[in-house]
Scaffold this motif. Structure first.
Motif, PDB file in Angstrom:
ATOM      1  N   ILE A   1       0.860  -1.188   0.000  1.00 13.25           N
ATOM      2  CA  ILE A   1       0.000   0.000   0.000  1.00 13.25           C
ATOM      3  C   ILE A   1       0.892   1.232   0.000  1.00 13.25           C
ATOM      4  N   GLY A   2       0.753   2.084  -1.016  1.00 15.24           N
ATOM      5  CA  GLY A   2       1.603   3.256  -1.157  1.00 15.24           C
ATOM      6  C   GLY A   2       1.392   4.278  -0.056  1.00 15.24           C
ATOM      7  N   ALA A   3       2.416   5.100   0.174  1.00 15.83           N
ATOM      8  CA  ALA A   3       2.373   6.128   1.221  1.00 15.83           C
ATOM      9  C   ALA A   3       1.191   7.071   1.000  1.00 15.83           C
ATOM     10  N   GLY A   4       0.518   7.412   2.096  1.00 16.17           N
ATOM     11  CA  GLY A   4      -0.584   8.365   2.034  1.00 16.17           C
ATOM     12  C   GLY A   4      -1.895   7.803   1.533  1.00 16.17           C
ATOM     13  N   THR A   5      -1.947   6.510   1.255  1.00 15.53           N
ATOM     14  CA  THR A   5      -3.189   5.886   0.795  1.00 15.53           C
ATOM     15  C   THR A   5      -4.200   5.831   1.924  1.00 15.53           C
ATOM     16  N   ASN A   6      -5.458   6.120   1.612  1.00 17.88           N
ATOM     17  CA  ASN A   6      -6.540   6.056   2.584  1.00 17.88           C
ATOM     18  C   ASN A   6      -7.664   5.177   2.058  1.00 17.88           C
ATOM     19  N   THR A   7      -8.306   4.480   2.988  1.00 16.70           N
ATOM     20  CA  THR A   7      -9.404   3.581   2.649  1.00 16.70           C
ATOM     21  C   THR A   7     -10.662   4.022   3.375  1.00 16.70           C
ATOM     22  N   SER A   8     -11.695   4.365   2.632  1.00 18.65           N
ATOM     23  CA  SER A   8     -12.978   4.691   3.256  1.00 18.65           C
ATOM     24  C   SER A   8     -13.644   3.402   3.736  1.00 18.65           C
ATOM     25  N   ASN A   9     -14.172   3.427   4.950  1.00 26.85           N
ATOM     26  CA  ASN A   9     -14.898   2.252   5.458  1.00 26.85           C
ATOM     27  C   ASN A   9     -16.320   2.590   5.881  1.00 26.85           C
ATOM     28  N   LEU A  10     -16.781   3.824   5.570  1.00 29.42           N
ATOM     29  CA  LEU A  10     -18.130   4.248   5.929  1.00 29.42           C
ATOM     30  C   LEU A  10     -18.651   5.193   4.862  1.00 29.42           C
ATOM     31  N   LYS A  11     -19.844   4.921   4.359  1.00 29.48           N
ATOM     32  CA  LYS A  11     -20.443   5.782   3.342  1.00 29.48           C
ATOM     33  C   LYS A  11     -21.006   7.049   3.987  1.00 29.48           C
ATOM     34  N   ASN A  12     -21.015   8.129   3.234  1.00 29.96           N
ATOM     35  CA  ASN A  12     -21.486   9.414   3.773  1.00 29.96           C
ATOM     36  C   ASN A  12     -22.952   9.386   4.186  1.00 29.96           C
ATOM     37  N   ASN A  13     -23.740   8.502   3.565  1.00 31.67           N
ATOM     38  CA  ASN A  13     -25.155   8.405   3.932  1.00 31.67           C
ATOM     39  C   ASN A  13     -25.421   7.286   4.941  1.00 31.67           C
ATOM     40  N   TYR A  14     -24.332   6.669   5.462  1.00 30.98           N
ATOM     41  CA  TYR A  14     -24.427   5.643   6.506  1.00 30.98           C
ATOM     42  C   TYR A  14     -25.222   4.414   6.065  1.00 30.98           C
TER      43      TYR A  14
ATOM     44  N   GLY B   1      -6.568  -8.811  -3.056  1.00 29.38           N
ATOM     45  CA  GLY B   1      -5.993 -10.128  -3.274  1.00 29.38           C
ATOM     46  C   GLY B   1      -4.479 -10.112  -3.311  1.00 29.38           C
ATOM     47  N   ASP B   2      -3.889 -11.297  -3.287  1.00 30.62           N
ATOM     48  CA  ASP B   2      -2.437 -11.461  -3.255  1.00 30.62           C
ATOM     49  C   ASP B   2      -1.755 -10.731  -4.412  1.00 30.62           C
ATOM     50  N   HIS B   3      -0.551 -10.233  -4.128  1.00 28.28           N
ATOM     51  CA  HIS B   3       0.346  -9.625  -5.120  1.00 28.28           C
ATOM     52  C   HIS B   3      -0.158  -8.299  -5.674  1.00 28.28           C
ATOM     53  N   SER B   4      -1.251  -7.763  -5.143  1.00 25.78           N
ATOM     54  CA  SER B   4      -1.744  -6.477  -5.638  1.00 25.78           C
ATOM     55  C   SER B   4      -1.097  -5.323  -4.884  1.00 25.78           C
ATOM     56  N   LYS B   5      -1.029  -4.167  -5.560  1.00 27.20           N
ATOM     57  CA  LYS B   5      -0.332  -3.012  -5.009  1.00 27.20           C
ATOM     58  C   LYS B   5      -1.054  -1.738  -5.430  1.00 27.20           C
ATOM     59  N   CYS B   6      -0.770  -0.661  -4.706  1.00 27.08           N
ATOM     60  CA  CYS B   6      -1.311   0.627  -5.131  1.00 27.08           C
ATOM     61  C   CYS B   6      -0.245   1.697  -4.953  1.00 27.08           C
ATOM     62  N   GLY B   7      -0.372   2.784  -5.724  1.00 25.13           N
ATOM     63  CA  GLY B   7       0.581   3.882  -5.674  1.00 25.13           C
ATOM     64  C   GLY B   7       0.348   4.770  -4.463  1.00 25.13           C
ATOM     65  N   ILE B   8       1.109   5.856  -4.406  1.00 24.81           N
ATOM     66  CA  ILE B   8       0.972   6.791  -3.290  1.00 24.81           C
ATOM     67  C   ILE B   8      -0.337   7.568  -3.411  1.00 24.81           C
ATOM     68  N   ASN B   9      -0.885   7.941  -2.244  1.00 28.41           N
ATOM     69  CA  ASN B   9      -2.054   8.819  -2.151  1.00 28.41           C
ATOM     70  C   ASN B   9      -3.289   8.296  -2.880  1.00 28.41           C
ATOM     71  N   VAL B  10      -3.417   6.978  -2.967  1.00 28.41           N
ATOM     72  CA  VAL B  10      -4.620   6.403  -3.573  1.00 28.41           C
ATOM     73  C   VAL B  10      -5.783   6.513  -2.591  1.00 28.41           C
ATOM     74  N   MET B  11      -6.974   6.833  -3.115  1.00 26.48           N
ATOM     75  CA  MET B  11      -8.175   6.926  -2.288  1.00 26.48           C
ATOM     76  C   MET B  11      -9.121   5.785  -2.666  1.00 26.48           C
ATOM     77  N   PHE B  12      -9.209   4.791  -1.777  1.00 33.48           N
ATOM     78  CA  PHE B  12     -10.097   3.657  -2.030  1.00 33.48           C
ATOM     79  C   PHE B  12     -11.488   3.952  -1.488  1.00 33.48           C
ATOM     80  N   ASN B  13     -12.481   3.668  -2.312  1.00 29.84           N
ATOM     81  CA  ASN B  13     -13.871   3.870  -1.946  1.00 29.84           C
ATOM     82  C   ASN B  13     -14.324   2.864  -0.904  1.00 29.84           C
ATOM     83  N   THR B  14     -15.413   3.174  -0.222  1.00 33.36           N
ATOM     84  CA  THR B  14     -16.027   2.233   0.709  1.00 33.36           C
ATOM     85  C   THR B  14     -16.404   0.961  -0.033  1.00 33.36           C
ATOM     86  N   GLY B  15     -16.041  -0.187   0.531  1.00 33.26           N
ATOM     87  CA  GLY B  15     -16.424  -1.458  -0.065  1.00 33.26           C
ATOM     88  C   GLY B  15     -15.788  -1.696  -1.418  1.00 33.26           C
ATOM     89  N   THR B  16     -14.454  -1.788  -1.444  1.00 35.79           N
ATOM     90  CA  THR B  16     -13.725  -2.009  -2.695  1.00 35.79           C
ATOM     91  C   THR B  16     -13.101  -3.400  -2.701  1.00 35.79           C
TER      92      THR B  16
END
Length: 393
Positions: A264-277, A303-318
């Motif tokens: 997981i690249g530096a500064g990456t964030n993962t949303s775990n809650l939707k704005n409408n709850y 899954g295995d062997h996957s990667k992401c760059g820096i500052n990636v923003m993952f949506n809730t439920g990805t």
């Protein structure tokens, strides 16, 4: 008895993690499902799994075979019931098969039933991706008791502040200095040769397995499992990392699961809650669509062997498949297939298989492991199996 852990009808719902391993090798709590059974048995188990995985996870049979459903985590009561089965008997709870004891392996294990023995007590099942993190707390507690019973923890350095030290177990060679551990009503397990760097804060339950690291100033909320040889930094809450994966920098990740060999690249964030709850939906491979989890909190499944760059923003439920490389600005899509290259709606292409195999070999070498022919064959098979997803989604 010869012990065999078998894949079952829930395997498809546990993709992408079961693309590269049998169900038995999913980690939840401190141990994998296989390790939970083997620790109690005091011996080795083999696997009845997909044909393309069998060369790495071979099936061993004899004339007295104990077949155990790999979706099920044992308790002491369940283990006793399974081990007391006689030849020709099947242990069940309602419609669910827990175990068979047979002379020969049934041709269709899903439909086979021997003489029925009913089990009525509770146990943990891993049927869905979100079960891995949502049931992690109870499994950490069970595994902690199993691993530490009758043993004495290594002393904790006085440079640390520890609440309820009786709920903390430190294995030989682990280094924990100048940190805060709150184990009130929780368990904290620090594995062999693991390291908790200065100014980290752990709020249990938490398991840090052998040779894993918490980087300086890491904030860990329960229930979190960091698998062997993994590195974690920033802020994490209720995540499971199977092993050999890194989220070593600042950024938040919650209610998520990472397989092996992820980065997981530096500064990456993962949303775990939707704005409408609202209830989070996750991609489901068998239905080729998104399925409600019943949860408000659900983050990233990678899954295995996957990667992401820096500052990636993952949506809730990805959900990210095997050997994908995700990068780019803005929120990412909620599903990326295996061997995907790019992010959002730009720079999308296939991750070339020969390049992916070369990267995997290099990553293994960094951990003094060998990426062998069997590992390559599995990724080759996953590449072919997932071609339709890259073209359609």
């Amino acid at each position: 008895m010869n012990v065999i852990l078998f894949d079952n009808k829930h395997r498809g719902d546990l993709l992408p993690f079961t693309f590269t391993r049998p169900q038995a090798d999913i980690r939840v709590g401190i141990l994998t499902v296989r390790e939970k059974w083997e620790k109690r048995i005091g011996g080795f188990s083999s696997t009845l799994t997909q044909a393309y995985l069998t060369p790495k996870y071979p099936l061993i049979t004899n004339d007295d075979n104990l077949l155990i459903n790999a979706s099920i985590c044992p308790t002491y009561e369940l283990f006793a019931a399974v081990m007391s089965l006689k030849l020709g008997q099947t242990l069940t709870q309602g419609e669910e098969v827990i175990a068979h004891r047979v002379e020969t392996i049934p041709h269709d294990i899903e439909d086979y039933r021997g003489e029925i023995v009913e089990f009525s007590r509770n146990y943990t099942t891993i049927y869905h991706l979100w079960d891995i993190f949502s049931k992690n707390e109870e499994e950490i507690q069970i595994d902690f008791d199993l691993l530490t019973k009758g043993r004495v923890s290594q002393p904790i350095s006085p440079t640390n502040t520890v609440f309820c030290p009786e709920n903390v177990f430190v294995e030989e060679g682990a280094i924990v200095e100048c940190s805060i551990i709150n184990a009130k009503n929780a368990k904290v397990y620090i594995g062999k040769d693991a390291e908790v760097m200065e100014n980290s804060v752990i709020r249990g339950s938490c398991a840090l397995l052998e040779h894993a690291q918490l980087k300086i100033g890491t904030k860990v909320y329960g229930a979190t499992t960091i698998g062997p040889y993994s590195k974690v930094g920033g802020e994490v809450s209720n995540i499971v990392i199977f092993g050999y994966s890194n989220k070593a920098h600042d950024g938040f990740m919650g209610n998520s699961v990472l397989g092996e060999w992820c980065n997981i690249g530096a500064g990456t964030n993962t949303s775990n809650l939707k704005n409408n709850y609202s209830i989070v939906k996750l991609w489901n491979y068998p239905t080729r669509g998104f399925r409600p989890t019943g949860l408000q909190f659900c983050g990233l499944m990678m899954g295995d062997h996957s990667k992401c760059g820096i500052n990636v923003m993952f949506n809730t439920g990805t959900v990210v498949g095997v050997s994908a490389n995700i990068f780019g600005s803005g929120y990412q899509r909620n599903f990326y297939p295996s061997f995907h290259w790019g992010g959002g709606t730009t720079n999308i292409s296939d991750y070339k298989l020969d390049v992916a195999l070369d990267v995997a070999a290099k990553v293994y070498k960094r951990r003094n492991k060998v990426f062998n022919e069997l590992d390559g064959q599995i990724l080759y098979s996953v590449y072919n199996q997932t071609e339709e997803f890259r073209h359609k989604y």
